[in-house]
Scaffold this active site. Structure first.
Site, mmCIF file in Angstrom:
data_model
loop_
_atom_site.group_PDB
_atom_site.id
_atom_site.type_symbol
_atom_site.label_atom_id
_atom_site.label_comp_id
_atom_site.label_asym_id
_atom_site.label_seq_id
_atom_site.Cartn_x
_atom_site.Cartn_y
_atom_site.Cartn_z
ATOM 1 N N ARG A 166 61.355 -14.190 16.516
ATOM 2 C CA ARG A 166 59.967 -14.063 16.958
ATOM 3 C C ARG A 166 59.638 -14.712 18.296
ATOM 4 O O ARG A 166 58.627 -14.381 18.898
ATOM 5 C CB ARG A 166 59.027 -14.617 15.884
ATOM 6 C CG ARG A 166 58.866 -13.660 14.716
ATOM 7 C CD ARG A 166 58.094 -14.313 13.587
ATOM 8 N NE ARG A 166 58.901 -15.369 12.969
ATOM 9 C CZ ARG A 166 58.481 -16.133 11.971
ATOM 10 N NH1 ARG A 166 57.264 -15.990 11.499
ATOM 11 N NH2 ARG A 166 59.270 -17.053 11.453
ATOM 12 N N ASP A 215 69.217 -11.308 6.811
ATOM 13 C CA ASP A 215 68.577 -12.456 6.166
ATOM 14 C C ASP A 215 69.430 -12.891 4.991
ATOM 15 O O ASP A 215 70.208 -12.095 4.445
ATOM 16 C CB ASP A 215 67.167 -12.102 5.703
ATOM 17 C CG ASP A 215 66.345 -13.363 5.456
ATOM 18 O OD1 ASP A 215 65.869 -13.957 6.431
ATOM 19 O OD2 ASP A 215 66.235 -13.778 4.285
ATOM 20 N N ARG A 256 60.012 -5.182 16.087
ATOM 21 C CA ARG A 256 59.510 -5.301 14.719
ATOM 22 C C ARG A 256 58.241 -4.475 14.544
ATOM 23 O O ARG A 256 58.049 -3.827 13.507
ATOM 24 C CB ARG A 256 59.229 -6.758 14.362
ATOM 25 C CG ARG A 256 58.970 -6.924 12.871
ATOM 26 C CD ARG A 256 58.622 -8.330 12.507
ATOM 27 N NE ARG A 256 57.407 -8.775 13.169
ATOM 28 C CZ ARG A 256 56.813 -9.941 12.948
ATOM 29 N NH1 ARG A 256 57.341 -10.781 12.086
ATOM 30 N NH2 ARG A 256 55.727 -10.262 13.579
HETATM 31 O O1 1CP Z 1 59.916 -11.238 11.930
HETATM 32 C C1 1CP Z 1 59.576 -11.934 10.962
HETATM 33 O O2 1CP Z 1 58.395 -12.229 10.702
HETATM 34 C C2 1CP Z 1 60.621 -12.435 10.021
HETATM 35 C C3 1CP Z 1 61.127 -13.775 10.392
HETATM 36 C C4 1CP Z 1 62.584 -13.825 9.988
HETATM 37 C C5 1CP Z 1 63.686 -13.656 10.826
HETATM 38 C C6 1CP Z 1 63.697 -13.376 12.309
HETATM 39 C C7 1CP Z 1 63.066 -14.016 8.675
HETATM 40 C C8 1CP Z 1 62.264 -14.167 7.443
HETATM 41 N N1 1CP Z 1 64.443 -13.973 8.707
HETATM 42 C C9 1CP Z 1 64.869 -13.752 10.014
HETATM 43 C C10 1CP Z 1 66.250 -13.558 10.474
HETATM 44 C C11 1CP Z 1 67.291 -14.475 9.990
HETATM 45 N N2 1CP Z 1 67.264 -15.237 8.838
HETATM 46 C C12 1CP Z 1 68.530 -14.660 10.615
HETATM 47 C C13 1CP Z 1 68.933 -13.842 11.817
HETATM 48 C C14 1CP Z 1 70.014 -14.112 12.673
HETATM 49 C C15 1CP Z 1 69.736 -15.117 13.768
HETATM 50 O O3 1CP Z 1 69.979 -16.312 13.553
HETATM 51 O O4 1CP Z 1 69.368 -14.683 14.887
HETATM 52 C C16 1CP Z 1 69.233 -15.626 9.851
HETATM 53 C C17 1CP Z 1 70.609 -16.229 10.112
HETATM 54 C C18 1CP Z 1 68.416 -15.965 8.735
HETATM 55 C C19 1CP Z 1 68.808 -16.883 7.659
HETATM 56 C C20 1CP Z 1 67.769 -17.412 6.757
HETATM 57 N N3 1CP Z 1 66.719 -16.758 6.158
HETATM 58 C C21 1CP Z 1 67.773 -18.728 6.234
HETATM 59 C C22 1CP Z 1 68.852 -19.737 6.541
HETATM 60 C C23 1CP Z 1 68.738 -20.297 7.907
HETATM 61 C C24 1CP Z 1 67.570 -21.182 8.147
HETATM 62 O O5 1CP Z 1 66.839 -20.918 9.119
HETATM 63 O O6 1CP Z 1 67.399 -22.156 7.393
HETATM 64 C C25 1CP Z 1 66.684 -18.865 5.377
HETATM 65 C C26 1CP Z 1 66.260 -20.102 4.610
HETATM 66 C C27 1CP Z 1 66.021 -17.615 5.327
HETATM 67 C C28 1CP Z 1 64.834 -17.264 4.495
HETATM 68 C C29 1CP Z 1 63.752 -16.764 5.341
HETATM 69 N N4 1CP Z 1 63.708 -15.513 5.851
HETATM 70 C C30 1CP Z 1 62.597 -15.369 6.665
HETATM 71 C C31 1CP Z 1 61.916 -16.619 6.673
HETATM 72 C C32 1CP Z 1 60.658 -16.898 7.411
HETATM 73 C C33 1CP Z 1 62.674 -17.493 5.869
HETATM 74 C C34 1CP Z 1 62.431 -18.963 5.649
HETATM 75 C C35 1CP Z 1 61.371 -19.176 4.636
HETATM 76 C C36 1CP Z 1 61.333 -20.626 4.193
HETATM 77 O O7 1CP Z 1 61.162 -21.511 5.036
HETATM 78 O O8 1CP Z 1 61.470 -20.842 2.978
#
Ligand code: 1CP
Length: 355
Positions: free
Chosen positions: A32, A78, A41
């Site tokens: 984002r 994700d 998106r």
């Molecule tokens: O566009 C949006 O509104 C969605 C935001 C978003 C994005 C860009 C989410 C939702 N996921 C992602 C991509 C993502 N998630 C990647 C992409 C590759 C990169 O790094 O460029 C990766 C590796 C993840 C992994 C992920 N998803 C984790 C582990 C890493 C971390 O940051 O701790 C976790 C916990 C998630 C769950 C998740 N998915 C999305 C959100 C906002 C969350 C976190 C929610 C929370 O805090 O509990």
């Protein structure tokens, strides 16, 4: 066999081989904070549409590489694709976290969960990996990933994001056999999933244990590390004649790095609460280290960013085995130019640590 990599710094560093400078990539590098991501998106209609359409997942994976001289691409996806494929009703509300419509609450719920076939329910991920590898054309390696069983289980059981982990902790202490059965199922699903990603072309693999730090030391070993270790043991470690390095990242896991170093992983992610010098001492050259700039540093001006980059490089010290990264993901309101300053600083300041 695919063409050799033009830039193999990441893979070399993960295997503790000499490099000319420290490789750098950024957790959540596609996302984002980039206006081009927000545009993609909006066109796709939702975050899940981006993830499930290989052409769009490929497009956003490559966006940060078009802006910055990064040393790796990470699959845009994700950690919740596995729950999605298990049919628990995943959705993402804009501005909020993930939601699971049918959370896992009992032993019967666990027994009813299927182990998804990556070639079918997760076919879109496998196809995205193949497409990204083709589009990268050997410029930099592609990292595949999954969530740790514990971290994915927190979402399945809590029904979304959590602060206190009340439901899953009840399960852990009151009904441990049910939690073990869930984690066992997630090991099976995740091992198949990561092996499918590397078969399709992912050249390194990372397990994100974002919520492992919520556990006690004993519970961490029993409910998180033991299951990550089983996944590592089940991964195919050589593809296309090269080793596929595995990175384990437990956020808040600084006190457990020594135990993590014995997991069979090639590298450990470190958050900003542990100095890399301490991490290096604790792990004694058995693994490479990835990290660990505080993501909050990116809120300061470039001169401050540069000074903090140097501090991280000095903390690791001389020699191979360091991959530069943040200690957790980049936040959505960061100015992309500040990330550019970070990457430039790593490029300029790190070569002396490799002479
Ligand atoms: O566009 C949006 O509104 C969605 C935001 C978003 C994005 C860009 C989410 C939702 N996921 C992602 C991509 C993502 N998630 C990647 C992409 C590759 C990169 O790094 O460029 C990766 C590796 C993840 C992994 C992920 N998803 C984790 C582990 C890493 C971390 O940051 O701790 C976790 C916990 C998630 C769950 C998740 N998915 C999305 C959100 C906002 C969350 C976190 C929610 C929370 O805090 O509990």
């Amino acid at each position: 066999m695919a063409a050799p990599l033009a830039n193999d710094r990441l893979l070399r560093a993960l295997l503790r081989q000499p490099v000319d400078r420290t490789p750098v990539w950024i957790m959540r590098q596609a996302g984002r904070y980039l206006p081009e991501y927000r545009a993609s998106r909006a066109r796709a209609g939702s975050f899940l549409a981006l993830c499930t359409t290989p052409e769009l997942a490929c497009e956003v994976t490559l966006q940060p590489l078009a802006r910055f001289p990064l040393d790796a691409a990470i699959l845009f996806s994700d950690i919740l694709t596995i729950p999605h494929a298990m049919g628990v009703g995943l959705s993402f509300e804009t501005g909020e976290g993930p939601r699971i419509a049918r959370p896992v609450q009992s032993a019967a719920d666990v027994a009813a969960l299927p182990v998804p076939d990556p070639g079918r329910e997760l076919r879109y991920v496998v196809d995205a990996v193949g497409l990204i590898r083709r589009e990268l054309a050997g410029r930099v390696p592609l990292i595949g990933f999954a969530g740790s069983p514990w971290t994915v289980a927190t979402y399945l059981v809590e029904g979304g994001s959590s602060r206190d982990f009340t439901r899953i902790k009840r399960l852990l202490y009151a009904e441990p056999a049910t939690l073990h059965a869930l984690l066992d199922k997630l090991v099976q699903a995740t091992t198949l999933y990561l092996n499918a990603q590397s078969a399709a072309g992912a050249q390194a693999l990372m397990l994100f244990d974002t919520w492992g730090g919520a556990l006690t030391p004993a519970a961490y070993r029993e409910f998180s590390l033991a299951y990550m270790q089983r996944i590592v043991a089940g991964l195919v470690r050589e593809r296309e004649g090269a080793r596929v390095p595995v990175i384990l990242f437990t956020k808040g896991g600084g006190a457990w790095l020594e135990a993590m170093a014995g997991s069979g992983a090639d590298a450990l992610g470190v958050d900003w609460t542990t100095d890399l010098a301490t991490a290096r001492q604790l792990t004694g050259g058995r693994v490479a280290l990835q990290g660990n700039l505080d993501p909050g540093v990116l809120r300061a001006q470039p001169a401050v960013i540069r000074a903090e980059v140097l501090r991280v490089l000095q903390s690791y010290g001389r020699g191979p085995g360091h991959v530069f990264n943040l200690g957790h993901g980049i936040q959505p309101d960061i100015d992309p130019e500040h990330l550019g300053a970070l990457i430039a600083a790593v490029q300029e300041l790190s070569p002396v640590f490799h002479r």
